[in-house]
Design an enzyme around this catalytic site. Structure first.
Site: not given
Ligand code: BEZ
Length: 213
Positions: A46
């Site tokens: 994210c």
């Molecule tokens: C991420 O943004 O890295 C992420 C968020 C939730 C689950 C897995 C990855």
């Protein structure tokens, strides 16, 4: 559970964001919009996604497209995380992020997919046209970061095909030849596409990228 489909009116809402309370329709005005959810603040994928969107600010602006992000974390969390995004991605996030703690917007748009995750939003993307209808929906799992070049490409296609009787072929990019809509007769095509067209098959007619409206 939301049952939104392409062509439906995008549900309007008021929401708390990092830029204060926003009404979706007021925020979009007469332009286009991209509403996208991400699972959670302070997560690696994210962080790269929201940084990339910030870097593409001018690209969205050129396309008259307002950006609105969402997760179920609160405003204070979003604001702290924005500092990290700016620092690590070398950018400045200045689009609003919805703090959907009560999941009102997530549920309205079907951004929570319980078999993937009971509480967090998946990576949903909604592109909303000036008529406030939904022009595109894509859903990615949490483990796959989005390709925002592809989303800009899609906006180019949506904006072209909204105003011209054409469709865009596989892997099309702005500037490439386009396909003439099957509903257009050859006679009308001669008038509509002064640059001419090539009939590969009666149902497959190519014409150079039309000038913007
Ligand atoms: C991420 O943004 O890295 C992420 C968020 C939730 C689950 C897995 C990855």
């Amino acid at each position: 559970m939301s049952d939104l489909k392409l062509g439906d009116k995008a549900p309007n809402f008021d929401a708390e964001t990092t830029k204060g309370t926003i009404n979706l329709y007021d925020y979009l005005g007469d332009g286009w919009g991209i509403l996208f959810s991400h699972p959670s603040d302070y997560t690696p994928v994210c962080t790269t996604e929201l940084g990339t969107v910030a870097k593409y600010k001018d690209e969205f602006k050129k396309r008259n497209t307002k950006v609105l992000a969402l997760s179920v974390d609160g405003v204070a969390s979003h604001k702290g995380w924005i500092d990290d995004i700016n620092e690590t991605q070398n950018t400045k996030v200045d689009y609003p992020i919805i703090a959907d703690e009560d999941k009102k917007v997530s549920e309205l748009y079907g951004m929570i997919h319980p078999n993937a995750d009971n509480t967090l939003t998946v990576r949903s993307v909604y592109i909303i046209g000036p008529d406030k209808t939904i022009k595109l929906m894509i859903t990615y799992p949490a483990s796959t970061g989005r390709n925002f070049d592809e989303l800009l490409r899609v906006i180019d296609s949506l904006q072209l095909t909204a105003y011209q009787k054409v469709a865009t072929p596989a892997n099309w990019k702005k500037g490439d030849d386009v396909v003439i809509s099957p509903s257009v007769s050859n006679e009308d095509a001669k008038k509509l596409f002064p640059k001419g067209f090539r009939e590969v098959k009666p149902y497959l007619r190519m014409t150079p990228h039309p000038d913007s409206k």
